[in-house]
Design a protein around this motif. Sequence first.
Motif, PDB file in Angstrom:
ATOM      1  N   MET A 149       0.844  -1.202   0.000  1.00  0.00           N
ATOM      2  CA  MET A 149       0.000   0.000   0.000  1.00  0.00           C
ATOM      3  C   MET A 149       0.876   1.248   0.000  1.00  0.00           C
ATOM      4  N   TYR A 150       0.465   2.237  -0.777  1.00  0.00           N
ATOM      5  CA  TYR A 150       1.137   3.517  -0.863  1.00  0.00           C
ATOM      6  C   TYR A 150       0.531   4.444   0.190  1.00  0.00           C
ATOM      7  N   ASN A 151       1.249   4.671   1.295  1.00  0.00           N
ATOM      8  CA  ASN A 151       0.719   5.488   2.387  1.00  0.00           C
ATOM      9  C   ASN A 151       0.772   6.965   2.039  1.00  0.00           C
ATOM     10  N   LEU A 152      -0.365   7.608   2.083  1.00  0.00           N
ATOM     11  CA  LEU A 152      -0.439   9.009   1.710  1.00  0.00           C
ATOM     12  C   LEU A 152       0.014   9.905   2.850  1.00  0.00           C
ATOM     13  N   THR A 153       0.692  10.983   2.486  1.00  0.00           N
ATOM     14  CA  THR A 153       1.087  12.023   3.419  1.00  0.00           C
ATOM     15  C   THR A 153       0.790  13.368   2.768  1.00  0.00           C
ATOM     16  N   LYS A 154       0.891  14.424   3.533  1.00  0.00           N
ATOM     17  CA  LYS A 154       0.703  15.750   2.933  1.00  0.00           C
ATOM     18  C   LYS A 154       1.756  16.015   1.858  1.00  0.00           C
ATOM     19  N   GLU A 155       2.932  15.410   2.042  1.00  0.00           N
ATOM     20  CA  GLU A 155       4.029  15.679   1.102  1.00  0.00           C
ATOM     21  C   GLU A 155       3.843  14.974  -0.242  1.00  0.00           C
TER      22      GLU A 155
ATOM     23  N   SER B 177      -7.825   4.193   4.291  1.00  0.00           N
ATOM     24  CA  SER B 177      -8.026   3.209   5.353  1.00  0.00           C
ATOM     25  C   SER B 177      -6.806   2.307   5.425  1.00  0.00           C
ATOM     26  N   ARG B 178      -6.157   2.295   6.570  1.00  0.00           N
ATOM     27  CA  ARG B 178      -4.970   1.455   6.773  1.00  0.00           C
ATOM     28  C   ARG B 178      -5.245   0.450   7.893  1.00  0.00           C
TER      29      ARG B 178
ATOM     30  N   PHE C  82     -13.785   9.280  -6.812  1.00  0.00           N
ATOM     31  CA  PHE C  82     -13.175   8.037  -7.292  1.00  0.00           C
ATOM     32  C   PHE C  82     -12.732   7.190  -6.109  1.00  0.00           C
ATOM     33  N   ILE C  83     -12.483   5.914  -6.396  1.00  0.00           N
ATOM     34  CA  ILE C  83     -11.965   4.998  -5.385  1.00  0.00           C
ATOM     35  C   ILE C  83     -10.766   4.260  -5.950  1.00  0.00           C
ATOM     36  N   ASP C  84      -9.751   4.090  -5.123  1.00  0.00           N
ATOM     37  CA  ASP C  84      -8.532   3.363  -5.473  1.00  0.00           C
ATOM     38  C   ASP C  84      -8.502   2.108  -4.599  1.00  0.00           C
ATOM     39  N   HIS C  85      -8.874   0.971  -5.199  1.00  0.00           N
ATOM     40  CA  HIS C  85      -8.972  -0.257  -4.427  1.00  0.00           C
ATOM     41  C   HIS C  85      -7.604  -0.726  -3.928  1.00  0.00           C
ATOM     42  N   GLU C  86      -6.594  -0.571  -4.756  1.00  0.00           N
ATOM     43  CA  GLU C  86      -5.263  -1.079  -4.413  1.00  0.00           C
ATOM     44  C   GLU C  86      -4.697  -0.397  -3.179  1.00  0.00           C
ATOM     45  N   ASN C  87      -4.918   0.912  -3.066  1.00  0.00           N
ATOM     46  CA  ASN C  87      -4.343   1.675  -1.967  1.00  0.00           C
ATOM     47  C   ASN C  87      -5.368   2.090  -0.905  1.00  0.00           C
ATOM     48  N   SER C  88      -6.577   1.534  -0.994  1.00  0.00           N
ATOM     49  CA  SER C  88      -7.631   1.777  -0.001  1.00  0.00           C
ATOM     50  C   SER C  88      -7.877   3.269   0.208  1.00  0.00           C
ATOM     51  N   VAL C  89      -8.114   3.953  -0.886  1.00  0.00           N
ATOM     52  CA  VAL C  89      -8.326   5.398  -0.874  1.00  0.00           C
ATOM     53  C   VAL C  89      -9.620   5.711  -1.611  1.00  0.00           C
ATOM     54  N   PHE C  90     -10.395   6.639  -1.066  1.00  0.00           N
ATOM     55  CA  PHE C  90     -11.431   7.223  -1.910  1.00  0.00           C
ATOM     56  C   PHE C  90     -11.522   8.718  -1.665  1.00  0.00           C
TER      57      PHE C  90
ATOM     58  N   LEU D 110      -6.865  -3.406  11.545  1.00  0.00           N
ATOM     59  CA  LEU D 110      -8.164  -3.133  10.941  1.00  0.00           C
ATOM     60  C   LEU D 110      -8.213  -3.609   9.496  1.00  0.00           C
ATOM     61  N   PRO D 111      -9.389  -3.983   8.989  1.00  0.00           N
ATOM     62  CA  PRO D 111      -9.507  -4.396   7.584  1.00  0.00           C
ATOM     63  C   PRO D 111      -9.348  -3.197   6.662  1.00  0.00           C
ATOM     64  N   THR D 112      -8.428  -3.273   5.726  1.00  0.00           N
ATOM     65  CA  THR D 112      -8.203  -2.136   4.837  1.00  0.00           C
ATOM     66  C   THR D 112      -9.266  -2.023   3.754  1.00  0.00           C
ATOM     67  N   ASP D 113     -10.074  -3.068   3.559  1.00  0.00           N
ATOM     68  CA  ASP D 113     -11.119  -2.984   2.545  1.00  0.00           C
ATOM     69  C   ASP D 113     -12.394  -2.329   3.081  1.00  0.00           C
ATOM     70  N   ARG D 114     -12.343  -1.815   4.296  1.00  0.00           N
ATOM     71  CA  ARG D 114     -13.540  -1.192   4.859  1.00  0.00           C
ATOM     72  C   ARG D 114     -13.965   0.028   4.060  1.00  0.00           C
ATOM     73  N   ASN D 115     -12.997   0.696   3.412  1.00  0.00           N
ATOM     74  CA  ASN D 115     -13.384   1.878   2.648  1.00  0.00           C
ATOM     75  C   ASN D 115     -14.142   1.510   1.370  1.00  0.00           C
ATOM     76  N   GLU D 116     -13.940   0.286   0.856  1.00  0.00           N
ATOM     77  CA  GLU D 116     -14.728  -0.142  -0.294  1.00  0.00           C
ATOM     78  C   GLU D 116     -16.188  -0.301   0.093  1.00  0.00           C
ATOM     79  N   LEU D 117     -16.424  -0.883   1.267  1.00  0.00           N
ATOM     80  CA  LEU D 117     -17.798  -1.007   1.735  1.00  0.00           C
ATOM     81  C   LEU D 117     -18.392   0.367   2.025  1.00  0.00           C
ATOM     82  N   GLU D 118     -17.589   1.251   2.587  1.00  0.00           N
ATOM     83  CA  GLU D 118     -18.075   2.611   2.848  1.00  0.00           C
ATOM     84  C   GLU D 118     -18.441   3.307   1.544  1.00  0.00           C
TER      85      GLU D 118
END
Length: 416
Positions: free
Chosen positions: A1-7, A62-63, A103-111, A75-83
């Motif tokens: 997973m690519y962890n997002l930061t402000k940078e 979601s991490r 949009f949603i990014d399934h690979e990185n659990s981002v929406f 925690l389950p990282t796929d929770r954001n897909e259900l959300e």
Amino acid sequence: MYNLTKENLTDYLKQNLDLLDYSRPLTISAVGEGSEEEDGDGFINFVFRVSDGTHNIIVKQSRADSRYGGDLNGLPTDRNELEYDSMMIRKAIVPEYIPELYFIDHENSVFVTEDVSYLRIMRFQLIQSKQFDNFTKHITKYMAAANFYTSEYYLETADFRDLSVKFMNDKMRNIMDIGIFLVKRGEDDHIGRELDPDFARFARQIVYDPQVLLERYKLRHLFVTKGECLIHGDLHTSNIFLGEDDMKIIDMEYTFCGPLSYDLGYLLNNFIAQYTAAAFRPFESEEQRREYQSYILRVIHDLYTGYCAEFIKCWNMDAKDIYKNIPGLQEDFVKTTLSESFGFAASANLSRCAGSIPFPDFDAIENPVQKHNAMCLSIIISKQLLLKRCEYDTIDEIVKDIVEIEAIYKSNITEW
């Protein structure tokens, strides 16, 4: 997973979202850096607020670890897909109450969704004694429609079963299960919420009362087994953004198929807390205190009556034929909703008051004696609602009990 930061967030968005203007630097902040009034009181997700000066968005990741660590890891990282999917379903039912979804990014659990902070978080407006005249009209329409049109009253049975399977969400709902219904009863009990040591002396008298435990475990069984519709799962006043005549609902990662009465009950918990906090927090005059408490009681009354009325309106229009014209069925729904929703409200309120997790409704009271009084009153009211929930026939009886318990409590203390 690519962890997002402000940078690294700008580069990530450039690759995934065409909505923004990248010709100049984006304004980025991490939710949690600002005040609770601005950012809410969530603990789990990594959330960023982004603006290009025209468009304002929320990026949510979601991490497996939570933002605040502690015991909320693994925690389950796929929770954001259900959300995201849950929000899409609700968007089809009540689009006016759901933020735009980009949009949603399934690979990185981002929406990515619309940033609705042009509205205000309801909880922190209530703490400032602000009233919203149109709130119950909007929230009861939202809850009733979202619940009815994802229930088997409306859906074909096979489709409803598929929905139930898709939104099992076992690990996230387990967090609520433990947090709302279970309490550690001894050193050998490893499941349940611990009492706040600063409040345990009073709280344990009620939390460990055998009748209270019995009712909470009966309610837990309903929560675990009664899958009637797609619920939000965490519908409290920090997840409601309001304007004078506008509302948006956020944060649906706890979504699953649960009791029709649960979201209503979990939300009612916040207004029981608001009522008892207002009984002891400072007001400029006692008249203003009484006026605000009267408003909260109207909200409690109208949340229940409005939800039932809106649900039955949907039922009369769109229920499957097998559920129409059955004598007593709608009346049973109304009665069951009363006993279950206030049971869920009381159990949730007991958990929050007696537990060590911050509870902003009471934490805003600076005087420790008055804060203690407010929480004691809240727990006593919750006990009454739990033990009498199946005896109540009308919402007016519940409101009457709340008022009478406050009067009795205040008559037996020396300082308030």
